[in-house]
Design a protein around this motif. Sequence first.
Motif, PDB file in Angstrom:
ATOM      1  N   LEU A 157       0.831  -1.209   0.000  1.00 21.81           N
ATOM      2  CA  LEU A 157       0.000   0.000   0.000  1.00 21.81           C
ATOM      3  C   LEU A 157       0.864   1.257   0.000  1.00 21.81           C
ATOM      4  O   LEU A 157       0.500   2.270  -0.614  1.00 21.81           O
ATOM      5  N   ALA A 158       2.007   1.195   0.689  1.00 23.49           N
ATOM      6  CA  ALA A 158       2.902   2.360   0.725  1.00 23.49           C
ATOM      7  C   ALA A 158       3.510   2.643  -0.641  1.00 23.49           C
ATOM      8  O   ALA A 158       3.789   3.803  -0.980  1.00 23.49           O
TER       9      ALA A 158
ATOM     10  N   PRO B 259       2.251   2.478  -3.939  1.00 23.18           N
ATOM     11  CA  PRO B 259       1.512   3.433  -4.791  1.00 23.18           C
ATOM     12  C   PRO B 259       1.216   4.750  -4.093  1.00 23.18           C
ATOM     13  O   PRO B 259       1.104   5.796  -4.750  1.00 23.18           O
ATOM     14  N   LEU B 260       1.083   4.718  -2.739  1.00 26.89           N
ATOM     15  CA  LEU B 260       0.784   5.955  -2.023  1.00 26.89           C
ATOM     16  C   LEU B 260       1.931   6.950  -2.128  1.00 26.89           C
ATOM     17  O   LEU B 260       1.731   8.129  -2.487  1.00 26.89           O
ATOM     18  N   LEU B 261       3.152   6.491  -1.831  1.00 24.41           N
ATOM     19  CA  LEU B 261       4.311   7.381  -1.943  1.00 24.41           C
ATOM     20  C   LEU B 261       4.568   7.783  -3.385  1.00 24.41           C
ATOM     21  O   LEU B 261       4.961   8.931  -3.660  1.00 24.41           O
ATOM     22  N   ASP B 262       4.346   6.838  -4.296  1.00 21.85           N
ATOM     23  CA  ASP B 262       4.509   7.146  -5.716  1.00 21.85           C
ATOM     24  C   ASP B 262       3.550   8.250  -6.135  1.00 21.85           C
ATOM     25  O   ASP B 262       3.925   9.212  -6.818  1.00 21.85           O
ATOM     26  N   GLY B 263       2.281   8.135  -5.704  1.00 22.28           N
ATOM     27  CA  GLY B 263       1.289   9.148  -6.061  1.00 22.28           C
ATOM     28  C   GLY B 263       1.595  10.499  -5.450  1.00 22.28           C
ATOM     29  O   GLY B 263       1.437  11.541  -6.100  1.00 22.28           O
ATOM     30  N   LEU B 264       2.033  10.513  -4.182  1.00 25.54           N
ATOM     31  CA  LEU B 264       2.377  11.782  -3.530  1.00 25.54           C
ATOM     32  C   LEU B 264       3.557  12.452  -4.220  1.00 25.54           C
ATOM     33  O   LEU B 264       3.565  13.689  -4.408  1.00 25.54           O
TER      34      LEU B 264
ATOM     35  N   THR C 110      10.293   4.172  -5.308  1.00 23.44           N
ATOM     36  CA  THR C 110       9.511   2.927  -5.366  1.00 23.44           C
ATOM     37  C   THR C 110      10.386   1.699  -5.166  1.00 23.44           C
ATOM     38  O   THR C 110       9.962   0.739  -4.509  1.00 23.44           O
TER      39      THR C 110
END
Length: 571
Positions: free
Chosen positions: A165-166, A168-173, A244
């Motif tokens: 979950l981290a 895609p979240l960090l990637d999106g941020l 990532t």
Amino acid sequence: MQKPVAGLTGPLLPQLLLNGMIHLLVIACYGAQAWLTADALCLLMQQGLDADITPPLVMMAAIILLRALLLWLSEYTAQHIAQVCKVHLRKRLLNQLVRFGPGLTLLHRASDIQGTVNGGVEALEGYYSRYLPALFSALFGCSLIVLTLAAVDWPSALLLAFFTLAFPLLDGLWMRWQMPKASGVFTAMEAFAATLLDALQGLLTLKAFGAAAAWRERLAAHASDLRQASMATLKVILMRSGITRLVSLSGIALVLAFNAWRVVHHDLLPFVLLLTLFLSREAFRPLVRLENAFHTAWAAGGAIGAINDLLSLTAPVADPAEPQAKPQRHDIRINRLSFRYPQGDLALSDVSLTVDEGQFVALVGPSGAGKSTLVTLLLRCFDAEQGTIRIGGVDIRRLQLHRLRELIGVVSQEVFLFHGTLADNLRIARPDASDDELAEAAEAAQLSEFIAGLPLGMATPVGERGANLSGGQRQRVAIARALLKDAPILILDEATSSLDAASERALREALAVLRRHRTTIAIAHRLETIQDADRILVFDRGELVEQGNHYQLSTAGGRYARLMAAQGKAP
């Protein structure tokens, strides 16, 4: 991402679902291979060289072969999705261009339209064939791996789920933060492409006026902007990949370290440790694939706006809901016609006139007076703001567009020839025309002697935009094309302007014979070419200011007489 193209997902949905299911099966194969690998290693660790690992190895080989087949099927379906997307979308775009007509270039640069139809569609096909399947497999594939691990050891699955979950979240941020720094590459690319296209199309003009060096500097400046924007984008992408990769490797390392500690304390079986080692890698595989496909979504984000804008344009004209039959007469009645171009320029104001069937009428006046606009409205490339145009008593807005244009043959001053042979360009008027009919039209247009001297005759290529022909030859081809159409209404826009004096005289005699059976409107700047017109209409600033025959107008001392004097002609 912007709003998707309306009506495109429907035709692709079955193939998208099929491709997604294939990718899930591929992920399941990776999971099964991880399970079998862990099982084989565990047997070796427990039983040494006496362990019988043949069954898991045979099953692993079968799974590898199955995965290879599934990967081939996934690529095949992806290519099919790409082709369906391109065909469907380009068909819609080209239909929109045809519906809108030549007025589209008043709203968009030709290079921008070309970029949308070519590059924009290519970018969007990658979004549907690569990014959406990758997104589907990331959502469901990761869940499949984590749930499989949860069935064996839920603490490991919980820790792994946190890192998946981290990712895609960090990637999106990161991308949300850095996207403004990287979004300029598409604008720079469009500017460079548009400038390059202008340079290629106007190369002769640039050479003739010694402007090639200045234009080269302009092109170099756009290339420099593109390089800087590309480097800024590359910096963002490389940093993104580092983030990532750090998340995925950290997740695998922590899960492995946590389970190794549990094995040491006899809280976990060695088989589960090996299984988590291999499954952890497979949990991040769909996410890495999604990351690699992100550039297709990014490129589509830059193209989808232009595609939606083009598809959402309302065509200036449309076929009537209840069309009338083609008129039997071919006289033209224009009543109180006014028109303003989309950019706001008033082109015609309260114009009324009549052209009787079989009559030869000339339109004269200074540039910008409204002559060509009148012909554009007669062809119904636009509809007038007020007033009517009737052919044979039928309002042209009540005719289907292709029926209306079947009635009119046009020879414009700016001749456009398509890449192909002479015969190909003539058959644009009548695709079913025989070779004898082509020869008759060419002879009437004073082309037969020129064609006879060509090694390939009618099969001679004309080159791009007719580059292999002279200006006069191109104009004669256009005249032959209009004559081959044999329409009852003939429009001549300076049809003889590029011919030498002898050819012009011969061609005018041929046109005089043909005009006897046609309603003819001629736009003229050289007044000596229309002195035999039945009636001459003089336009100025969008208004019809004088009309009559040559003798009447030349002796009246009005606008027509002044035009004659400006050309050095005596009344």
